[in-house]
Design a protein around this motif. Structure first.
Motif, PDB file in Angstrom:
ATOM      1  N   ASN A   1      19.361  -5.174  -1.643  1.00 41.96           N
ATOM      2  CA  ASN A   1      18.672  -3.892  -1.846  1.00 41.96           C
ATOM      3  C   ASN A   1      17.728  -3.649  -0.679  1.00 41.96           C
ATOM      4  OD1 ASN A   1      16.663  -1.857  -2.821  1.00 41.96           O
ATOM      5  ND2 ASN A   1      17.915  -2.009  -4.672  1.00 41.96           N
ATOM      6  N   PHE A   2      17.892  -2.489  -0.016  1.00 43.58           N
ATOM      7  CA  PHE A   2      17.065  -2.124   1.128  1.00 43.58           C
ATOM      8  C   PHE A   2      16.296  -0.836   0.865  1.00 43.58           C
ATOM      9  CE2 PHE A   2      20.617  -4.558   2.953  1.00 43.58           C
ATOM     10  CZ  PHE A   2      19.906  -5.565   3.587  1.00 43.58           C
ATOM     11  N   ALA A   3      15.943  -0.607  -0.387  1.00 45.75           N
ATOM     12  CA  ALA A   3      15.203   0.619  -0.724  1.00 45.75           C
ATOM     13  C   ALA A   3      13.813   0.628  -0.097  1.00 45.75           C
ATOM     14  CB  ALA A   3      15.094   0.783  -2.241  1.00 45.75           C
ATOM     15  N   PHE A   4      13.294  -0.537   0.260  1.00 42.08           N
ATOM     16  CA  PHE A   4      11.951  -0.595   0.839  1.00 42.08           C
ATOM     17  C   PHE A   4      11.935  -0.162   2.309  1.00 42.08           C
ATOM     18  CE2 PHE A   4      13.937  -4.619   1.754  1.00 42.08           C
ATOM     19  CZ  PHE A   4      13.513  -4.930   3.043  1.00 42.08           C
ATOM     20  N   ARG A   5      13.125  -0.081   2.938  1.00 44.45           N
ATOM     21  CA  ARG A   5      13.159   0.283   4.344  1.00 44.45           C
ATOM     22  C   ARG A   5      12.891   1.781   4.534  1.00 44.45           C
ATOM     23  NH1 ARG A   5      12.380  -3.988   7.631  1.00 44.45           N
ATOM     24  NH2 ARG A   5      14.137  -5.453   7.717  1.00 44.45           N
ATOM     25  N   PRO A   6      12.102   2.172   5.543  1.00 46.72           N
ATOM     26  CA  PRO A   6      11.831   3.596   5.772  1.00 46.72           C
ATOM     27  C   PRO A   6      13.075   4.419   6.089  1.00 46.72           C
ATOM     28  CG  PRO A   6      10.197   2.252   6.896  1.00 46.72           C
ATOM     29  CD  PRO A   6      11.243   1.320   6.364  1.00 46.72           C
ATOM     30  N   TYR A   7      14.109   3.793   6.703  1.00 46.29           N
ATOM     31  CA  TYR A   7      15.302   4.592   7.001  1.00 46.29           C
ATOM     32  C   TYR A   7      16.010   5.017   5.722  1.00 46.29           C
ATOM     33  CZ  TYR A   7      17.893   0.125   6.443  1.00 46.29           C
ATOM     34  OH  TYR A   7      18.408  -1.023   5.971  1.00 46.29           O
ATOM     35  N   PHE A   8      15.927   4.199   4.647  1.00 48.13           N
ATOM     36  CA  PHE A   8      16.485   4.604   3.353  1.00 48.13           C
ATOM     37  C   PHE A   8      15.654   5.722   2.739  1.00 48.13           C
ATOM     38  CE2 PHE A   8      16.211   4.311  -1.262  1.00 48.13           C
ATOM     39  CZ  PHE A   8      17.530   4.496  -1.645  1.00 48.13           C
ATOM     40  N   GLN A   9      14.315   5.572   2.806  1.00 46.59           N
ATOM     41  CA  GLN A   9      13.429   6.572   2.201  1.00 46.59           C
ATOM     42  C   GLN A   9      13.576   7.928   2.884  1.00 46.59           C
ATOM     43  OE1 GLN A   9       9.625   4.705   2.539  1.00 46.59           O
ATOM     44  NE2 GLN A   9      10.236   2.921   1.331  1.00 46.59           N
ATOM     45  N   ASP A  10      13.791   7.946   4.205  1.00 41.78           N
ATOM     46  CA  ASP A  10      13.995   9.219   4.907  1.00 41.78           C
ATOM     47  C   ASP A  10      15.331   9.848   4.510  1.00 41.78           C
ATOM     48  OD1 ASP A  10      11.605   9.004   6.178  1.00 41.78           O
ATOM     49  OD2 ASP A  10      12.428   8.117   8.009  1.00 41.78           O
ATOM     50  N   ALA A  11      16.384   9.035   4.476  1.00 39.09           N
ATOM     51  CA  ALA A  11      17.708   9.570   4.193  1.00 39.09           C
ATOM     52  C   ALA A  11      17.827  10.042   2.749  1.00 39.09           C
ATOM     53  CB  ALA A  11      18.776   8.521   4.509  1.00 39.09           C
ATOM     54  N   ILE A  12      17.199   9.343   1.807  1.00 40.84           N
ATOM     55  CA  ILE A  12      17.308   9.726   0.405  1.00 40.84           C
ATOM     56  C   ILE A  12      16.618  11.065   0.155  1.00 40.84           C
ATOM     57  CG2 ILE A  12      15.224   8.726  -0.555  1.00 40.84           C
ATOM     58  CD1 ILE A  12      18.779   8.444  -2.013  1.00 40.84           C
ATOM     59  N   GLU A  13      15.699  11.453   1.084  1.00 42.65           N
ATOM     60  CA  GLU A  13      15.062  12.761   0.989  1.00 42.65           C
ATOM     61  C   GLU A  13      15.813  13.829   1.791  1.00 42.65           C
ATOM     62  OE1 GLU A  13      11.048  12.344   2.182  1.00 42.65           O
ATOM     63  OE2 GLU A  13      10.500  11.030   0.502  1.00 42.65           O
ATOM     64  N   GLY A  14      16.973  13.467   2.330  1.00 39.69           N
ATOM     65  CA  GLY A  14      17.810  14.451   3.010  1.00 39.69           C
ATOM     66  C   GLY A  14      17.611  14.526   4.506  1.00 39.69           C
ATOM     67  N   ARG A  15      16.866  13.570   5.104  1.00 43.96           N
ATOM     68  CA  ARG A  15      16.614  13.602   6.542  1.00 43.96           C
ATOM     69  C   ARG A  15      17.334  12.447   7.229  1.00 43.96           C
ATOM     70  NH1 ARG A  15      11.437  13.787   4.438  1.00 43.96           N
ATOM     71  NH2 ARG A  15      11.083  11.685   5.227  1.00 43.96           N
ATOM     72  N   PRO A  16      17.786  12.615   8.459  1.00 45.13           N
ATOM     73  CA  PRO A  16      18.326  11.467   9.202  1.00 45.13           C
ATOM     74  C   PRO A  16      17.212  10.439   9.412  1.00 45.13           C
ATOM     75  CG  PRO A  16      18.915  13.547  10.260  1.00 45.13           C
ATOM     76  CD  PRO A  16      17.923  13.885   9.210  1.00 45.13           C
ATOM     77  N   GLY A  17      17.538   9.176   9.207  1.00 49.07           N
ATOM     78  CA  GLY A  17      16.524   8.129   9.305  1.00 49.07           C
ATOM     79  C   GLY A  17      16.696   7.293  10.549  1.00 49.07           C
TER      80      GLY A  17
END
Length: 765
Positions: free
Chosen positions: A142-158
């Motif tokens: 699980n990599f939900a803690f990574r900022p690239y996941f948090q950006d992409a899950i909000e619809g932005r390229p991470g």
């Protein structure tokens, strides 16, 4: 007599001619050495300038290669996100579909030479990865803690850079959301391993650094420079980096830069301490580099090249050594030529001087004011002049043919028996000098010992060797030395006494300063309590309303319990709990306001301070019916202390209320406004009172001055407020508003995140 005078004049001219060229040679040699040094500096500057041009081209080439190599991966997540097999695996999640996706990701990695490619679901769990065959596979991680996941899950390229939690390899991550129509069903991620670029540029003539936005070395041609920081990081920044798990607990140290100076506007010369192993022994070596940098806009990084200056420094040292050696050889040749010329001149003058030496020495001995004694080649007294007999006070005829120590004893001589003139002659021969001086006493007379300075020089006479000894009376000089010594002792005693007095005065001054600080703190607390006393009536009114409501809800709750209506009773108890919290917040705000302490510098929100002051002053304004106008929050942050800023605002609001009440304005109004002027935050409090007189404006901030009616106020509020604001690095001033009332302005510096230090000193007021 005339012949003797001419001989003396000729000897003086010759001596002057002998010594003058020496100074000229010395000055010429110094000028040559300085020229060599300056020339070396100029040559070094030119070589470094050439190196800078070559290194700048290498820097641009390195940056372009790195940026172009990574740029080809930034669109891979977008392509993966549009892949139907990826969408099918995320929607259905069948084992066969996921295995097929794993193999496809593995094949894509082999073709694109990416480090890893993997697919995450909306929970951050890896469902498929290109490394599914390896022990360090991402599948199931699980990599939900990574900022690239948090950006992409909000619809932005991470985008993100970090040390891999599984592979422990540094990489740059690109991510993109996987859409099913308008819904995000997963994340596609591609990791680029930077190790391949380090290997590609490892054997260059320069060292390179890839710095992240925090100034930490993320990639380098030297492995021992990794995770080093070039600048300074505060404790909060280090904690933020540790919390992000970007470097997996790697210890962040500062790179050992011992010297740094700018070469021009784009480059610097830096010296770095490095550990070098020599025969198995670690040794610190100082290495010089020419550093130049440029940003990598695609990554948000900065890349630097460090070109070594060792070869240039060695070449300049060799160049200086060669030219200095040539200058020394040239100087020696000139010296030998001058020495040969001098020898020839002395040989030509020897015959002429021989005729005059005997007569000249006799005339000098008889007529000079100093005591003169001549010695023969066996160092026995040969003759003397009347001045020596005058110094001793008795005839010296019996000393003719006697050794010199019968007449003169040196001060440092322990025993009188050794021949003093033999010691002087031996020293003259050993050192190669013509004149030897010593201090001592003329001791031939039993009644008195005369302190003198003795000088002995060699005289070349025809067919024999002779010596001339000169005695100068030092009686007056010895007396002066004793007087100076006594004066110095007395001066040292006076200095000790004055130092003791100054230390006592300094101790008293420190004690008075401590007492003054304590008095200031007590005055601030007194002003706080005075404001709290004025607000007591409003506080009672604010507390009476919830207390009345609590009694009503409690009585009704008892009746509901008697009737068995438990839901209504529960609702009444909730109302009572909410009212109790409300009363607690009111009392807590007054408790915080009344505490003592020093100014604690830190970032504070201006709107938060205004709201805290209004919570304290609202009961007073409601009681007297004054309208309060608070302008829109601007989101300003200043550097200061929250409680002390609230105290200043409470003082200004209380003064505004008093001014309105004295003006008998039943429809009074107080407004609070925020503004920005030259990077300073202005908090203004304006009332609708009668305004300020010119006399009041001049003395407003003086202690115990008040413009209120007799008996109202201590006259300390504005004075203490001024001290608090100045302790926070700001200023406070007053003026009359255009509407007719008074306007007080608090000017504080806007908070600068980069200037904040993790151990900011506390300022006392």
């Amino acid at each position: 007599m005339k012949a003797n005078h001419e001989a003396y004049r000729w000897n003086s001219v010759r001596t002057s001619a002998q010594h003058h060229p020496i100074w000229l040679y010395a000055i010429a040699f110094i000028v040559i050495v300085l020229s060599i040094w300056k020339g070396g500096e100029a040559l070094k500057y030119q070589q470094i300038k050439t190196l800078r041009i070559d290194s700048f081209e290498q820097l641009n080439q390195l940056a372009n290669v790195l940026e172009s190599a990574i740029a080809k991966y930034q669109h891979m997540p977008t392509l993966l996100a549009s892949n139907d097999r990826v969408k099918t695996a995320l929607r259905e999640g069948t084992e066969a579909g996921i295995q097929q996706l794993n193999r496809e990701l593995e094949q894509i990695n082999r073709i694109t030479e990416a480090s890893d490619s993997y697919i995450l679901n909306t929970d951050g769990l890896t469902i498929a990865a290109s490394n599914y065959r390896e022990k360090t596979s991402f599948v199931g991680r699980n990599f939900a803690f990574r900022p690239y996941f948090q950006d992409a899950i909000e619809g932005r390229p991470g985008r993100y850079y970090a040390l891999g939690t599984m592979s422990n390899r540094r990489g740059y991550y690109f991510s993109y959301p996987v859409y099913d129509r308008d819904t995000i069903i997963g994340i596609a991620v591609v990791k680029v391993d930077l190790t391949q670029f380090e290997k590609r540029f490892a054997n260059q003539s320069y060292e390179f650094l890839l710095l992240d936005p925090d100034g930490i070395v993320f990639s380098s041609s030297k492995p021992n420079w990794l995770y080093r920081v070039l600048g300074e990081l505060s404790y909060d920044e280090l904690q933020r980096i540790a919390d992000s798990q970007r470097y997996l607990g790697k210890y962040i140290e500062k790179l050992a830069i011992v010297y740094q100076t700018p070469f021009d506007e784009k480059t610097q010369i830096v010296d770095v301490l490095e550990n070098t192993a020599n025969s198995g022994t670690a040794k610190l070596e100082r290495v010089s580099f020419l550093r130049m940098s440029r940003p990598i806009h695609l990554l948000g990084f900065q890349i630097s090249i460090l070109a070594p200056l060792k070869t240039i420094n060695e070449d300049i040292s060799l160049w200086r050594t060669i030219f200095t050696g040539g200058a020394m050889i040239t100087a020696l040749l000139f010296g030998l030529a001058a020495l040969r010329q001098r020898m020839l001149r002395e040989r030509s003058d020897a015959n002429e001087m021989t005729r005059h030496n005997q007569a000249y020495i006799r005339e000098v001995i008889q007529n000079t004011q100093a005591g003169l004694v001549t010695l023969d080649e066996h160092h026995k007294i040969e003759s003397f002049n009347p001045a020596v007999e005058k110094l001793v006070g008795k005839p010296l005829a019996p000393l003719v043919g006697q050794p010199l120590h019968r007449l003169f004893q040196a001060d440092e001589a322990v025993l009188p028996t050794p021949s003093i003139q033999q010691e002087l002659v031996d020293a003259t021969l050993d050192l190669g000098i013509k004149v030897q001086t010593k201090e001592g006493h003329l001791c031939y007379s039993d009644q008195m010992s005369v302190p003198v300075e003795m000088a002995m020089c060699e005289m070349q006479l025809p067919k024999r060797l002779s010596y001339l000894v000169t005695f100068h009376d030092m009686t007056e000089r010895k007396r002066y030395e004793q007087d100076i010594t006594q004066a110095r002792i007395e001066l040292e005693e006076r200095v000790r006494e004055r130092t003791f007095e100054l230390e006592e005065a300094n101790t008293r001054l420190r004690h008075e300063i401590e007492e003054h600080k304590g008095t200031q703190r007590e005055l601030i607390q007194t002003a706080k309590l005075a404001v709290l006393g004025q607000l007591t009536a409003g506080l009672n009114h604010e507390l009476n309303q919830p207390l009345t409501a609590i009694r009503a809800f409690a009585g009704n709750g008892l009746k509901f319990l008697d009737r068995g209506q438990y839901e209504q009773a529960h609702a009444n108890l909730q109302h009572i709990s909410q009212l109790g919290h409300h009363m607690g917040d009111i009392i807590a705000r007054f408790k915080v306001f009344a505490r003592k302490g020093d100014v604690q510098q830190g970032p504070i929100a201006v709107q938060t301070a205004i709201v805290g002051a209004l919570k304290i002053m609202n009961p007073r304004f409601k009681e007297v019916g004054i309208e309060l106008v608070v302008k829109e929050d601007q989101g300003f942050i200043v550097k200061g202390d929250m409680v002390f800023l609230e105290q200043v605002l409470v003082n200004l609001l209380a003064n505004a209320a008093d001014a309105i009440l004295e003006a008998s304005d039943k429809s009074g109004q107080v407004s609070i406004e925020q503004g920005l002027v030259d990077d300073n935050i202005i908090i203004s409090v304006e009332d609708s009172g009668n305004g300020l007189s010119e006399e009041a404006i001049k003395h407003l901030f003086e202690p115990f001055f008040t413009s209120k009616s007799s008996g109202l106020g201590l006259g300390l509020g504005l004075s203490i407020s001024q001290r608090i604001v100045e302790a926070m690095g700001g200023r406070i001033y007053a003026e009359n508003a255009s509407s007719g009332g008074a306007k007080f302005c608090v000017c504080l510096p806007r908070f600068d995140h980069q200037a904040l230090s993790s151990n900011a000193p506390h300022k006392e007021i």
